[in-house]
Design a protein around this motif. Structure first.
Motif, PDB file in Angstrom:
ATOM      1  N   ILE A  55     -59.458   1.170 -24.666  1.00 47.84           N
ATOM      2  CA  ILE A  55     -60.851   1.069 -23.986  1.00 47.84           C
ATOM      3  C   ILE A  55     -61.727   1.077 -25.166  1.00 47.84           C
ATOM      4  CG2 ILE A  55     -62.087   2.050 -22.487  1.00 47.84           C
ATOM      5  CD1 ILE A  55     -59.855   3.422 -21.123  1.00 47.84           C
ATOM      6  N   TYR A  56     -62.112  -0.017 -25.803  1.00 50.36           N
ATOM      7  CA  TYR A  56     -62.935  -0.085 -27.103  1.00 50.36           C
ATOM      8  C   TYR A  56     -64.148   0.501 -26.803  1.00 50.36           C
ATOM      9  CZ  TYR A  56     -59.078  -2.802 -28.736  1.00 50.36           C
ATOM     10  OH  TYR A  56     -57.927  -3.363 -29.056  1.00 50.36           O
ATOM     11  N   ASP A  57     -64.976   0.632 -25.709  1.00 45.26           N
ATOM     12  CA  ASP A  57     -66.302   0.760 -25.392  1.00 45.26           C
ATOM     13  C   ASP A  57     -66.203   2.493 -25.554  1.00 45.26           C
ATOM     14  OD1 ASP A  57     -65.158   0.821 -23.067  1.00 45.26           O
ATOM     15  OD2 ASP A  57     -67.067   0.436 -21.954  1.00 45.26           O
ATOM     16  N   GLN A  58     -65.291   2.897 -25.239  1.00 42.56           N
ATOM     17  CA  GLN A  58     -64.943   4.533 -25.096  1.00 42.56           C
ATOM     18  C   GLN A  58     -64.380   5.115 -26.480  1.00 42.56           C
ATOM     19  OE1 GLN A  58     -63.197   5.503 -21.368  1.00 42.56           O
ATOM     20  NE2 GLN A  58     -65.037   4.242 -20.167  1.00 42.56           N
ATOM     21  N   GLU A  61     -57.653   5.759 -25.892  1.00 42.07           N
ATOM     22  CA  GLU A  61     -56.198   5.235 -26.093  1.00 42.07           C
ATOM     23  C   GLU A  61     -55.628   5.807 -25.003  1.00 42.07           C
ATOM     24  OE1 GLU A  61     -54.381   5.394 -29.880  1.00 42.07           O
ATOM     25  OE2 GLU A  61     -55.999   4.821 -30.813  1.00 42.07           O
ATOM     26  N   ARG A  62     -54.719   5.038 -24.190  1.00 36.85           N
ATOM     27  CA  ARG A  62     -53.925   5.621 -23.195  1.00 36.85           C
ATOM     28  C   ARG A  62     -52.546   4.747 -23.559  1.00 36.85           C
ATOM     29  NH1 ARG A  62     -57.509   4.118 -18.132  1.00 36.85           N
ATOM     30  NH2 ARG A  62     -59.012   5.478 -18.449  1.00 36.85           N
ATOM     31  N   HIS A  63     -51.549   5.982 -23.846  1.00 39.05           N
ATOM     32  CA  HIS A  63     -50.028   5.636 -24.400  1.00 39.05           C
ATOM     33  C   HIS A  63     -49.251   5.988 -23.160  1.00 39.05           C
ATOM     34  CE1 HIS A  63     -50.974   5.516 -28.931  1.00 39.05           C
ATOM     35  NE2 HIS A  63     -51.911   5.966 -28.464  1.00 39.05           N
ATOM     36  N   PHE A  64     -48.146   5.106 -23.086  1.00 36.99           N
ATOM     37  CA  PHE A  64     -47.386   5.424 -22.041  1.00 36.99           C
ATOM     38  C   PHE A  64     -45.892   5.143 -22.425  1.00 36.99           C
ATOM     39  CE2 PHE A  64     -48.598   1.109 -20.980  1.00 36.99           C
ATOM     40  CZ  PHE A  64     -47.278   0.475 -20.588  1.00 36.99           C
ATOM     41  N   THR A  65     -44.797   5.903 -21.808  1.00 37.80           N
ATOM     42  CA  THR A  65     -43.421   5.448 -22.128  1.00 37.80           C
ATOM     43  C   THR A  65     -42.763   5.449 -20.677  1.00 37.80           C
ATOM     44  OG1 THR A  65     -42.842   7.614 -22.817  1.00 37.80           O
ATOM     45  CG2 THR A  65     -43.423   5.761 -24.244  1.00 37.80           C
ATOM     46  N   ALA A  66     -41.680   5.033 -20.530  1.00 34.21           N
ATOM     47  CA  ALA A  66     -40.803   5.004 -19.403  1.00 34.21           C
ATOM     48  C   ALA A  66     -39.374   4.661 -19.585  1.00 34.21           C
ATOM     49  CB  ALA A  66     -41.464   4.248 -17.876  1.00 34.21           C
ATOM     50  N   LYS A  67     -38.491   5.230 -18.990  1.00 31.97           N
ATOM     51  CA  LYS A  67     -37.036   4.719 -19.289  1.00 31.97           C
ATOM     52  C   LYS A  67     -36.909   3.602 -18.597  1.00 31.97           C
ATOM     53  CE  LYS A  67     -32.451   6.711 -19.083  1.00 31.97           C
ATOM     54  NZ  LYS A  67     -31.496   7.583 -18.463  1.00 31.97           N
ATOM     55  N   ASN A  87     -53.414  10.277 -23.046  1.00 35.88           N
ATOM     56  CA  ASN A  87     -54.846   9.817 -23.036  1.00 35.88           C
ATOM     57  C   ASN A  87     -55.512  10.594 -24.091  1.00 35.88           C
ATOM     58  OD1 ASN A  87     -56.979   8.378 -21.769  1.00 35.88           O
ATOM     59  ND2 ASN A  87     -57.690  10.045 -20.938  1.00 35.88           N
ATOM     60  N   THR A  88     -55.985   9.828 -25.154  1.00 31.37           N
ATOM     61  CA  THR A  88     -56.938  10.340 -26.220  1.00 31.37           C
ATOM     62  C   THR A  88     -58.325   9.787 -26.269  1.00 31.37           C
ATOM     63  OG1 THR A  88     -56.054   8.943 -27.696  1.00 31.37           O
ATOM     64  CG2 THR A  88     -54.876  11.084 -27.272  1.00 31.37           C
ATOM     65  N   GLN A  89     -59.152  10.434 -26.505  1.00 36.54           N
ATOM     66  CA  GLN A  89     -60.663  10.088 -26.544  1.00 36.54           C
ATOM     67  C   GLN A  89     -61.252  11.048 -27.563  1.00 36.54           C
ATOM     68  OE1 GLN A  89     -61.326   9.377 -22.123  1.00 36.54           O
ATOM     69  NE2 GLN A  89     -63.068   8.873 -23.163  1.00 36.54           N
ATOM     70  N   PRO A  90     -62.323  10.509 -28.375  1.00 37.91           N
ATOM     71  CA  PRO A  90     -63.038  11.292 -29.462  1.00 37.91           C
ATOM     72  C   PRO A  90     -63.828  12.462 -28.700  1.00 37.91           C
ATOM     73  CG  PRO A  90     -63.625   8.925 -29.526  1.00 37.91           C
ATOM     74  CD  PRO A  90     -62.750   8.953 -28.410  1.00 37.91           C
ATOM     75  N   ASN A  91     -63.852  13.497 -29.433  1.00 33.97           N
ATOM     76  CA  ASN A  91     -64.421  14.642 -28.805  1.00 33.97           C
ATOM     77  C   ASN A  91     -64.116  15.094 -27.341  1.00 33.97           C
ATOM     78  OD1 ASN A  91     -66.219  14.466 -31.127  1.00 33.97           O
ATOM     79  ND2 ASN A  91     -67.417  13.085 -29.997  1.00 33.97           N
ATOM     80  N   GLU A  92     -62.744  14.804 -27.045  1.00 31.73           N
ATOM     81  CA  GLU A  92     -62.397  15.297 -25.889  1.00 31.73           C
ATOM     82  C   GLU A  92     -60.754  15.682 -25.971  1.00 31.73           C
ATOM     83  OE1 GLU A  92     -62.568  13.203 -22.216  1.00 31.73           O
ATOM     84  OE2 GLU A  92     -64.706  12.447 -22.628  1.00 31.73           O
ATOM     85  N   VAL A 140     -56.159   9.254 -11.260  1.00 26.48           N
ATOM     86  CA  VAL A 140     -57.215   8.090 -11.412  1.00 26.48           C
ATOM     87  C   VAL A 140     -57.602   7.984 -12.498  1.00 26.48           C
ATOM     88  CG1 VAL A 140     -59.227   7.387  -9.869  1.00 26.48           C
ATOM     89  CG2 VAL A 140     -57.446   9.158  -8.872  1.00 26.48           C
ATOM     90  N   PRO A 141     -56.997   7.026 -13.508  1.00 26.92           N
ATOM     91  CA  PRO A 141     -57.317   7.195 -14.848  1.00 26.92           C
ATOM     92  C   PRO A 141     -58.753   6.757 -14.978  1.00 26.92           C
ATOM     93  CG  PRO A 141     -55.370   5.945 -14.455  1.00 26.92           C
ATOM     94  CD  PRO A 141     -55.958   6.362 -13.207  1.00 26.92           C
ATOM     95  N   ASP A 142     -59.528   5.773 -14.249  1.00 28.10           N
ATOM     96  CA  ASP A 142     -60.789   5.335 -14.659  1.00 28.10           C
ATOM     97  C   ASP A 142     -61.818   6.554 -14.483  1.00 28.10           C
ATOM     98  OD1 ASP A 142     -59.831   2.748 -15.434  1.00 28.10           O
ATOM     99  OD2 ASP A 142     -60.113   1.710 -13.563  1.00 28.10           O
ATOM    100  N   GLN A 143     -61.537   7.479 -13.662  1.00 28.46           N
ATOM    101  CA  GLN A 143     -62.502   8.515 -13.453  1.00 28.46           C
ATOM    102  C   GLN A 143     -61.851   9.678 -14.010  1.00 28.46           C
ATOM    103  OE1 GLN A 143     -62.511   9.097  -9.048  1.00 28.46           O
ATOM    104  NE2 GLN A 143     -63.144   6.919  -8.885  1.00 28.46           N
TER     105      GLN A 143
END
Length: 188
Positions: A55-58, A61-67, A87-92, A140-143
């Protein structure tokens, strides 16, 4: 004499029409019917899946893995096994989530996790790490909302909190506990 011949040809003509209709129906391909059993059949299966959503404007990065991932076309639901989200974001603080299984629906707007759900907010380098364990969780990822109506155990430093029902807002770091809240301080 004309009256006697009339019923014979009419009967033969009727038999010929019925035979033609039966023959036409028997050589046609069977009509496709909506089969509710097809909802249990995935249209594709992916094993050892991993991905990144940016999510470039924020600067998020959201990484995910699944078997295993199975997609069901009729319901447009993706079912995953042995899932891991980061889920990683700067300053959070970083948010890490693991579960036995998950269902993604509505274009990944809703993620439901099931079985041995483990959430870690923060990292071990700082002392602000929070862990949560439950059997069912709704993301609810977007929120940036994480919630459950099941029993949950939350640990922060030396404090252990048990409750039924919880909501975490990752943006604000606020955790709301809904009922049967019990807290205890564990001295090491």
């Amino acid at each position: 004499m004309i009256r006697r011949l009339l019923p014979g040809p009419v009967i033969v003509l009727a038999i010929l029409i019925l035979f033609t209709f039966w023959l036409d129906q028997s050589v046609q391909q069977p009509k496709k019917r909506y089969d509710t059993g097809q909802t249990n059949n995935p249209d594709y299966i992916i094993e050892n899946l991993s991905g990144i959503q940016m999510i470039y404007d924020q600067s998020a990065e959201r990484h995910f893995t699944a078997k295993i991932l199975k997609h069901y076309p009729i319901t447009n639901v993706s079912a995953l096994e042995q899932v891991h989200f980061i889920n990683t974001q700067p300053n959070e603080p970083t948010l890490k989530i693991k579960a036995d299984s998950a269902e993604l629906s509505r274009g990944n707007e809703d993620i439901h996790l099931f079985g041995n759900v483990n959430v870690v907010r923060g990292n071990e380098a700082n002392k602000d790490i929070v862990t949560m364990v439950t059997e069912s969780l709704h993301l609810v990822p977007d929120q940036e909302i994480v919630k459950t109506d099941q029993s949950v155990t939350i640990t922060k430093m030396n404090t252990i909190v048990n409750a039924v029902g919880m909501q975490l807002n990752n943006k604000t770091g606020v955790i709301e506990l809904h009922s049967k809240v019990k807290a205890r301080d564990v001295k090491l």
